[in-house]
Design a protein around this motif. Structure first.
Motif, PDB file in Angstrom:
ATOM      1  N   ARG A  78      24.739  39.925  33.436  1.00  0.00           N
ATOM      2  CA  ARG A  78      25.898  39.082  33.709  1.00  0.00           C
ATOM      3  C   ARG A  78      27.182  39.806  33.307  1.00  0.00           C
ATOM      4  NH1 ARG A  78      29.208  35.769  30.813  1.00  0.00           N
ATOM      5  NH2 ARG A  78      30.136  34.005  31.926  1.00  0.00           N
ATOM      6  N   ALA A  79      28.092  39.890  34.266  1.00  0.00           N
ATOM      7  CA  ALA A  79      29.366  40.566  33.993  1.00  0.00           C
ATOM      8  C   ALA A  79      30.243  39.689  33.111  1.00  0.00           C
ATOM      9  CB  ALA A  79      30.090  40.863  35.307  1.00  0.00           C
ATOM     10  N   SER A  80      30.768  40.282  32.063  1.00  0.00           N
ATOM     11  CA  SER A  80      31.702  39.565  31.197  1.00  0.00           C
ATOM     12  C   SER A  80      32.797  40.522  30.783  1.00  0.00           C
ATOM     13  CB  SER A  80      30.992  39.008  29.956  1.00  0.00           C
ATOM     14  OG  SER A  80      30.462  40.067  29.187  1.00  0.00           O
ATOM     15  N   CYS A  81      33.936  39.986  30.470  1.00  0.00           N
ATOM     16  CA  CYS A  81      35.083  40.822  30.119  1.00  0.00           C
ATOM     17  C   CYS A  81      35.335  40.712  28.617  1.00  0.00           C
ATOM     18  CB  CYS A  81      36.310  40.384  30.908  1.00  0.00           C
ATOM     19  SG  CYS A  81      37.764  41.390  30.567  1.00  0.00           S
ATOM     20  N   GLU A  82      34.701  41.594  27.865  1.00  0.00           N
ATOM     21  CA  GLU A  82      34.863  41.574  26.415  1.00  0.00           C
ATOM     22  C   GLU A  82      35.902  42.577  25.935  1.00  0.00           C
ATOM     23  OE1 GLU A  82      31.039  42.029  24.640  1.00  0.00           O
ATOM     24  OE2 GLU A  82      30.372  40.034  25.264  1.00  0.00           O
ATOM     25  N   ARG A  83      36.312  43.491  26.823  1.00  0.00           N
ATOM     26  CA  ARG A  83      37.333  44.472  26.451  1.00  0.00           C
ATOM     27  C   ARG A  83      38.211  44.795  27.652  1.00  0.00           C
ATOM     28  NH1 ARG A  83      39.071  48.010  22.643  1.00  0.00           N
ATOM     29  NH2 ARG A  83      39.686  50.109  23.257  1.00  0.00           N
ATOM     30  N   ILE A  84      39.491  44.903  27.392  1.00  0.00           N
ATOM     31  CA  ILE A  84      40.452  45.291  28.420  1.00  0.00           C
ATOM     32  C   ILE A  84      41.132  46.582  27.988  1.00  0.00           C
ATOM     33  CG2 ILE A  84      42.722  44.702  29.395  1.00  0.00           C
ATOM     34  CD1 ILE A  84      41.731  41.874  29.765  1.00  0.00           C
ATOM     35  N   PHE A  85      41.234  47.522  28.928  1.00  0.00           N
ATOM     36  CA  PHE A  85      41.930  48.775  28.671  1.00  0.00           C
ATOM     37  C   PHE A  85      43.211  48.783  29.485  1.00  0.00           C
ATOM     38  CE2 PHE A  85      42.903  53.256  29.545  1.00  0.00           C
ATOM     39  CZ  PHE A  85      42.943  53.749  28.261  1.00  0.00           C
ATOM     40  N   LEU A  86      44.344  48.919  28.791  1.00  0.00           N
ATOM     41  CA  LEU A  86      45.640  48.951  29.453  1.00  0.00           C
ATOM     42  C   LEU A  86      45.917  50.370  29.934  1.00  0.00           C
ATOM     43  CD1 LEU A  86      47.762  46.754  27.007  1.00  0.00           C
ATOM     44  CD2 LEU A  86      46.454  46.037  29.025  1.00  0.00           C
ATOM     45  N   ALA A  87      46.064  50.530  31.233  1.00  0.00           N
ATOM     46  CA  ALA A  87      46.249  51.855  31.811  1.00  0.00           C
ATOM     47  C   ALA A  87      47.692  52.313  31.671  1.00  0.00           C
ATOM     48  CB  ALA A  87      45.836  51.846  33.282  1.00  0.00           C
ATOM     49  N   GLY A  88      47.848  53.639  31.660  1.00  0.00           N
ATOM     50  CA  GLY A  88      49.148  54.268  31.494  1.00  0.00           C
ATOM     51  C   GLY A  88      49.021  55.362  30.456  1.00  0.00           C
ATOM     52  N   ALA A  89      49.944  56.325  30.477  1.00  0.00           N
ATOM     53  CA  ALA A  89      49.862  57.443  29.539  1.00  0.00           C
ATOM     54  C   ALA A  89      49.946  56.984  28.089  1.00  0.00           C
ATOM     55  CB  ALA A  89      50.964  58.456  29.826  1.00  0.00           C
ATOM     56  N   ASN A  90      50.792  56.003  27.823  1.00  0.00           N
ATOM     57  CA  ASN A  90      50.911  55.495  26.447  1.00  0.00           C
ATOM     58  C   ASN A  90      51.491  54.081  26.420  1.00  0.00           C
ATOM     59  OD1 ASN A  90      53.412  56.720  27.280  1.00  0.00           O
ATOM     60  ND2 ASN A  90      54.122  56.700  25.159  1.00  0.00           N
TER      61      ASN A  90
END
Length: 310
Positions: A78-90
């Motif tokens: 089951r897909a779940s969203c436990e972590r989000i990664f914010l894209a961009g150099a910094n």
């Protein structure tokens, strides 16, 4: 989803939901870097409306009835969203207020999200107060990826990184105090021909005073549109040979005392490996010896020259 140009993320963020928070780099002055050369601007925060729209789009996918039916039918996880990664150099270069606003939206659309990660410069941490770092940790920011590159002050200054070895130690101590974990990226070959072993020793001395959960090593690849290439043409810097770079990695691995994962998983590495330090130090060193003796300079260099883009 709103994505600008090529999106980079660390190998260990493969299962994270990637949301663009910024595009470009606030510094954009490292001599070796060409990652954002194709953007028509230096740095741009994503409009908060775009971030919210992307979170809504992702939420819709995670809760799509058809996808859930496929999970049951094929007995997939089951897909779940436990972590989000914010894209961009910094993205951590954004002001604390902006990062907290993003975190608020993340938890609104994904209450199950446990943490938020992103790339960060050492200077991004320095610009935040202790109270702000603590507040960001409470909002879920954790597992930052810091491209320290090296602990060699001479190399940091030549490459125009904008900070020194002492800054790395000081700012990571502040992250430790706030409860924000972090991983390091080390750039093998950044000190140039004949200086790799010294760079490795100086870097180990820095890392041993900090507490990264992972130390990732990536091989320097010089592209013709970089300022570093112009320095080479001018005779101001020489690139290390490929075998010399692996000798540098061996020196680093042998000198690291802090317990951490060690990994070479990026595209710049001809051979990928990973292990736990100090428990698997000898296995890692044996693998590095095998790369040097069994693959050798010619094949390693062939891989380097074939890399059109990182």
């Amino acid at each position: 989803m709103h994505y600008t140009g090529t999106i980079w993320r660390p190998p260990y963020e493969a299962d994270s939901l990637i949301i663009e928070a910024t595009a470009g780099c606030t510094h954009h002055a490292c001599k070796f870097c060409t990652l954002y050369a194709d953007l028509p601007f230096k740095f741009r925060p994503s409009p908060i409306e775009h971030i919210e729209a992307d979170l809504l789009e992702a939420q819709t996918w995670y809760h799509d009835p058809l996808r859930k039916a496929e999970e049951r039918l094929f007995e997939t996880r089951r897909a779940s969203c436990e972590r989000i990664f914010l894209a961009g150099a910094n993205p951590f270069g954004l002001k604390a207020k902006g990062l907290l606003e993003i975190a608020g939206l993340v938890h609104e659309y994904f209450p199950e999200c446990r943490s938020i990660g992103c790339f960060s410069r050492i200077t991004d941490v320095a610009r935040k107060t202790d109270a702000e770092l603590t507040e960001l940790a409470a909002a879920g920011y954790d597992g930052l990826t810091l491209g320290i590159e090296t602990g060699d002050d001479d190399a940091l200054a030549f490459m125009n990184k904008g900070y020194g070895a002492r800054d790395i130690v000081e700012q990571c101590a502040r992250l430790d105090a706030a409860g924000i974990s972090y991983a390091f990226f080390y750039l093998v070959g950044i000190a140039g021909k004949g200086r790799g072993l010294e760079s490795a020793r100086r870097t180990a001395a820095v890392v041993n005073r900090t507490h990264p959960w992972l130390i990732g090593a990536n091989m320097l690849t010089v592209y013709e549109n970089s300022e570093l290439h112009r320095e080479i043409v001018a005779g101001n810097w020489q690139e290390a040979a490929e075998v010399e770079k692996y000798e540098e990695v061996k020196e680093l691995v042998g000198a690291l005392a802090a317990p951490a994962e060690f990994a070479m998983l990026g595209a710049s590495n001809p051979v990928m490996l990973q292990g736990r330090l100090p428990e698997q130090r000898e296995q890692i060193l044996t693998a590095l010896d095998a790369i040097i003796t069994d693959i050798g300079e010619e094949r390693l260099r062939s891989y380097r020259t074939s890399l059109r883009h990182l």
